[in-house]
Design an enzyme around this catalytic site. Sequence first.
Site, short mmCIF file in Angstrom:
data_model
loop_
_atom_site.label_atom_id
_atom_site.label_comp_id
_atom_site.label_asym_id
_atom_site.label_seq_id
_atom_site.Cartn_x
_atom_site.Cartn_y
_atom_site.Cartn_z
N LYS A 49 0.78 -1.20 -0.06
CA LYS A 49 -0.09 0.16 -0.06
C LYS A 49 0.86 1.25 -0.15
O LYS A 49 0.71 2.17 -0.75
CB LYS A 49 -0.77 -0.05 1.28
N GLN A 93 -4.24 -1.23 10.06
CA GLN A 93 -4.24 -2.57 9.12
C GLN A 93 -4.82 -3.61 9.87
O GLN A 93 -4.65 -3.77 11.19
CB GLN A 93 -3.05 -2.84 8.95
N ASP A 116 -11.05 3.40 5.02
CA ASP A 116 -11.62 2.36 4.66
C ASP A 116 -13.41 2.26 4.83
O ASP A 116 -13.89 0.97 4.57
CB ASP A 116 -11.36 1.19 5.71
#
Length: 283
Positions: A49, A93, A116
């Site tokens: 990422k 994460q 997210d």
Amino acid sequence: MTVILDGKSLANKIIENIKINTESLSKKPKLAVILVGDDSASQIYVKNKQKKAEYVGFDSIVIPLPSDVTEENILEHIYILNEDENINAILVQLPLPKGINQKKILEAIDPIKDVDGFTSYNFGRLALGYMPYAFPCTPKGIVKLLDAYNIEIESKNIIVIGRSNIVGKPLSLIFQQRNATVTMANSYTKNLKELTKNADIIVSAVGKPNFIDGSFVKQGAVVVDVGINRTEVGILGDVDFPSVYEKASFITPVPGGVGPMTIAELLENTYELFKIQRSLILQ
Ligand code: NAP
């Protein structure tokens, strides 16, 4: 002829587009990633990422924390990132080590930086059919991949197998908003095969290799494989590709299907959050 849904090349197009748009910005979007513990898969995901974020010209920061970090300490980091005007997007994460209250951690993220779309604010808005600041990356990527191949969603019978907050649940909401008839399956579902054989689109987000084989699929169905399963023979999806390929009209490969789309959408969400925050400052 079965068509392979090429997530990798669509993701590359999205990424190149973000790169071009970022070049013209005087200030760069900045993504912050909190990585707790030493899970090797998580470390690879985060590195990937960060590499992609740098490629498109974003600034990024990874905050590595030991697996025995306290909940309070993670929360302190999030509060600092929430207040930092230079940070536009925050990602924690997952999974977090056992003993850490994931709900509490995710809820601490400022919704306008929630890249997210996992906070109850953003998820709630998605559920109500309002625009969230960010849609969860994997579902957004899946729908974009289907759209890129002009696969009709409206009025289709869709089964989403798996009801996680990061994939199955938000994806089923998006499909409903796109006027599909959605069945959601979980580990308690009986007669799964009867349900999948009635589906025009099957999405498997279970996490079991070869879970869906050709006998689950009606001729001409679209099959989306979200699974990432690390096995002795390498990474496998949930779908037994050879037998499903024989039946499906469209199918995603693993790797090269949903995975790259998830990263592309993470970058797109970061860019969009940056734009929203800038527009609020300039108001
Ligand atoms: P998850 O939290 O691992 O949960 C799995 C889901 O599958 C649960 O809802 C579970 O039901 C359901 N399930 C398990 N056995 C089942 C069965 N026999 N029949 C029907 N449903 C069953 O889900 P996730 O986090 O969404 O991950 C799923 C897979 O997708 C994993 O392999 C993960 O690595 C992968 N993934 C890939 C991406 C990507 O970008 N490609 C992104 C995210 C996740 P219950 O709720 O009843 O337990």
